[in-house]
Design an enzyme around this catalytic site. Structure first.
Site, PDB file in Angstrom:
ATOM      1  N   PRO A   9       1.101  51.420 -16.579  1.00 48.54           N
ATOM      2  CA  PRO A   9       1.249  50.183 -15.828  1.00 48.54           C
ATOM      3  C   PRO A   9       2.256  49.199 -16.419  1.00 48.54           C
ATOM      4  O   PRO A   9       2.326  49.011 -17.629  1.00 48.54           O
ATOM      5  CB  PRO A   9      -0.162  49.573 -15.826  1.00 48.54           C
ATOM      6  N   ASN A  10       2.995  48.612 -15.488  1.00 47.22           N
ATOM      7  CA  ASN A  10       3.937  47.517 -15.745  1.00 47.22           C
ATOM      8  C   ASN A  10       5.233  47.937 -16.423  1.00 47.22           C
ATOM      9  O   ASN A  10       6.143  47.118 -16.560  1.00 47.22           O
ATOM     10  CB  ASN A  10       3.269  46.371 -16.534  1.00 47.22           C
ATOM     11  N   ARG A  17      11.228  40.705 -17.322  1.00 46.90           N
ATOM     12  CA  ARG A  17      10.711  39.582 -18.126  1.00 46.90           C
ATOM     13  C   ARG A  17      10.482  40.067 -19.545  1.00 46.90           C
ATOM     14  O   ARG A  17      10.571  41.255 -19.827  1.00 46.90           O
ATOM     15  CB  ARG A  17       9.385  39.086 -17.527  1.00 46.90           C
ATOM     16  N   TYR A  22      10.387  43.603 -24.984  1.00 46.11           N
ATOM     17  CA  TYR A  22      10.672  44.928 -24.427  1.00 46.11           C
ATOM     18  C   TYR A  22      12.153  45.230 -24.231  1.00 46.11           C
ATOM     19  O   TYR A  22      12.501  46.313 -23.760  1.00 46.11           O
ATOM     20  CB  TYR A  22       9.934  45.092 -23.089  1.00 46.11           C
ATOM     21  N   ASN A  73       3.575  56.922 -22.656  1.00 42.87           N
ATOM     22  CA  ASN A  73       3.374  55.510 -22.958  1.00 42.87           C
ATOM     23  C   ASN A  73       2.415  55.039 -21.870  1.00 42.87           C
ATOM     24  O   ASN A  73       2.828  54.806 -20.725  1.00 42.87           O
ATOM     25  CB  ASN A  73       4.681  54.737 -22.912  1.00 42.87           C
ATOM     26  N   ALA A  76      -0.851  49.371 -20.881  1.00 38.55           N
ATOM     27  CA  ALA A  76      -2.095  48.723 -21.293  1.00 38.55           C
ATOM     28  C   ALA A  76      -3.291  49.683 -21.286  1.00 38.55           C
ATOM     29  O   ALA A  76      -4.281  49.446 -21.993  1.00 38.55           O
ATOM     30  CB  ALA A  76      -2.376  47.523 -20.394  1.00 38.55           C
ATOM     31  N   HIS A  79      -4.967  51.037 -24.541  1.00 38.23           N
ATOM     32  CA  HIS A  79      -6.002  50.340 -25.311  1.00 38.23           C
ATOM     33  C   HIS A  79      -7.369  50.376 -24.648  1.00 38.23           C
ATOM     34  O   HIS A  79      -8.343  49.896 -25.227  1.00 38.23           O
ATOM     35  CB  HIS A  79      -5.580  48.884 -25.518  1.00 38.23           C
ATOM     36  N   GLU A  97       3.058  60.119 -28.455  1.00 39.25           N
ATOM     37  CA  GLU A  97       2.848  58.762 -27.928  1.00 39.25           C
ATOM     38  C   GLU A  97       4.053  57.882 -28.247  1.00 39.25           C
ATOM     39  O   GLU A  97       4.587  57.953 -29.359  1.00 39.25           O
ATOM     40  CB  GLU A  97       1.592  58.161 -28.556  1.00 39.25           C
ATOM     41  N   HIS A  99       5.512  53.753 -27.854  1.00 35.92           N
ATOM     42  CA  HIS A  99       5.413  52.351 -27.434  1.00 35.92           C
ATOM     43  C   HIS A  99       6.712  51.653 -27.780  1.00 35.92           C
ATOM     44  O   HIS A  99       7.223  51.793 -28.896  1.00 35.92           O
ATOM     45  CB  HIS A  99       4.231  51.637 -28.093  1.00 35.92           C
ATOM     46  N   SER A 101       7.229  48.363 -27.952  1.00 34.75           N
ATOM     47  CA  SER A 101       6.964  47.302 -28.928  1.00 34.75           C
ATOM     48  C   SER A 101       6.095  47.846 -30.060  1.00 34.75           C
ATOM     49  O   SER A 101       5.473  48.913 -29.926  1.00 34.75           O
ATOM     50  CB  SER A 101       6.269  46.126 -28.241  1.00 34.75           C
ATOM     51  N   ARG A 106       1.220  43.116 -32.967  1.00 39.92           N
ATOM     52  CA  ARG A 106       1.039  42.157 -31.871  1.00 39.92           C
ATOM     53  C   ARG A 106      -0.427  41.700 -31.858  1.00 39.92           C
ATOM     54  O   ARG A 106      -1.051  41.627 -32.903  1.00 39.92           O
ATOM     55  CB  ARG A 106       1.479  42.806 -30.548  1.00 39.92           C
ATOM     56  N   ARG A 110      -4.198  45.035 -29.000  1.00 45.29           N
ATOM     57  CA  ARG A 110      -3.237  46.125 -28.762  1.00 45.29           C
ATOM     58  C   ARG A 110      -3.219  47.131 -29.909  1.00 45.29           C
ATOM     59  O   ARG A 110      -2.470  48.101 -29.880  1.00 45.29           O
ATOM     60  CB  ARG A 110      -1.826  45.567 -28.586  1.00 45.29           C
TER      61      ARG A 110
HETATM   62  O1  CA2 Z   1       5.022  48.470 -26.166  1.00 48.81           O
HETATM   63  C1  CA2 Z   1       4.721  49.220 -25.235  1.00 48.81           C
HETATM   64  O2  CA2 Z   1       5.401  50.186 -24.882  1.00 48.81           O
HETATM   65  C2  CA2 Z   1       3.445  48.915 -24.429  1.00 48.81           C
HETATM   66  O3  CA2 Z   1       2.852  50.159 -24.075  1.00 48.81           O
HETATM   67  C3  CA2 Z   1       3.897  48.166 -23.183  1.00 48.81           C
HETATM   68  C4  CA2 Z   1       2.745  47.688 -22.297  1.00 48.81           C
HETATM   69  C5  CA2 Z   1       1.686  46.958 -23.119  1.00 48.81           C
HETATM   70  O4  CA2 Z   1       0.561  46.651 -22.299  1.00 48.81           O
HETATM   71  C6  CA2 Z   1       1.227  47.770 -24.338  1.00 48.81           C
HETATM   72  O5  CA2 Z   1       0.287  47.020 -25.093  1.00 48.81           O
HETATM   73  C7  CA2 Z   1       2.413  48.123 -25.225  1.00 48.81           C
HETATM   74  C8  CA2 Z   1       3.262  46.738 -21.209  1.00 48.81           C
HETATM   75  C9  CA2 Z   1       4.321  47.355 -20.313  1.00 48.81           C
HETATM   76  C10 CA2 Z   1       5.468  46.442 -20.021  1.00 48.81           C
HETATM   77  O6  CA2 Z   1       5.066  45.222 -19.445  1.00 48.81           O
HETATM   78  C11 CA2 Z   1       6.018  44.330 -19.039  1.00 48.81           C
HETATM   79  C12 CA2 Z   1       5.559  43.154 -18.491  1.00 48.81           C
HETATM   80  C13 CA2 Z   1       6.479  42.203 -18.053  1.00 48.81           C
HETATM   81  C14 CA2 Z   1       7.842  42.428 -18.173  1.00 48.81           C
HETATM   82  C15 CA2 Z   1       8.294  43.604 -18.738  1.00 48.81           C
HETATM   83  C16 CA2 Z   1       7.385  44.563 -19.162  1.00 48.81           C
END
Ligand code: CA2
Length: 148
Positions: A9-10, A17, A22, A73, A76, A79, A97, A99, A101, A106, A110
């Site tokens: 997701p996301n 953003r 990221y 990856n 979210a 976790h 795996e 990530h 970030s 963090r 996470r």
């Molecule tokens: O660091 C990573 O790759 C994560 O898997 C990215 C996830 C986050 O929930 C994990 O804790 C770590 C989030 C995906 C990206 O979310 C965005 C939100 C807004 C703008 C750009 C990316």
């Protein structure tokens, strides 16, 4: 050799953003990086991005007979999702795996990773280059030539 790259997701919002966390490259650039790396390594790749846990679980289940290994990856769901963990465990393919970030530096929530319990290797906090390194590692692992 055929591998499955899964993004949760996301991750489709990359580049839109939070560039400080990221980076500035968008999701299309991430897919292109994975495809370019696989092409130059002679690897077939399928890539999935989904914001839905059940779609990810279904795709992992179906991967068992189609792929040699998985790069994931889980966003979210990393976790939270015991379901994704159980599906990965059930199919028994090697899991790498990634990530973007550094989840160890963090928020506390996470730090724990369900796929991390199964992964043969994690690439964390390396930006998009973590995916390139993951492809190279998985190839060497599958060929039995990985040293580290
Ligand atoms: O660091 C990573 O790759 C994560 O898997 C990215 C996830 C986050 O929930 C994990 O804790 C770590 C989030 C995906 C990206 O979310 C965005 C939100 C807004 C703008 C750009 C990316």
């Amino acid at each position: 050799m055929k591998i499955f790259a899964i993004n949760g997701p996301n991750l489709n919002l990359l580049g839109i953003r939070e560039p400080d966390i990221y980076g500035r490259q968008d999701y299309a650039a991430l897919e292109q990086l994975i495809r370019d790396t696989c092409t130059s390594e002679g690897i077939d790749v399928e890539i999935l991005q989904s914001n839905h846990e059940g779609i990810l679980v279904d795709a992992i289940q179906e991967a068992r007979l189609k792929f040699d290994g998985i790069i994931i990856n889980a966003g979210a769901y990393t976790h939270t999702s015991l379901a994704i963990h159980d599906a990965l465990k059930a199919i028994g393919l090697p899991v790498i795996e990634v990530h973007i970030s550094d989840i160890s530096r963090r928020e506390e929530f996470r730090r724990f990773s369900y796929p991390g319990l199964l992964a043969v290797k994690e690439f964390i906090g390396l930006g998009l280059d973590g995916y390139r390194q993951a492809v190279l590692y998985l190839k060497a692992h599958l060929e039995g030539t990985q040293k580290g």
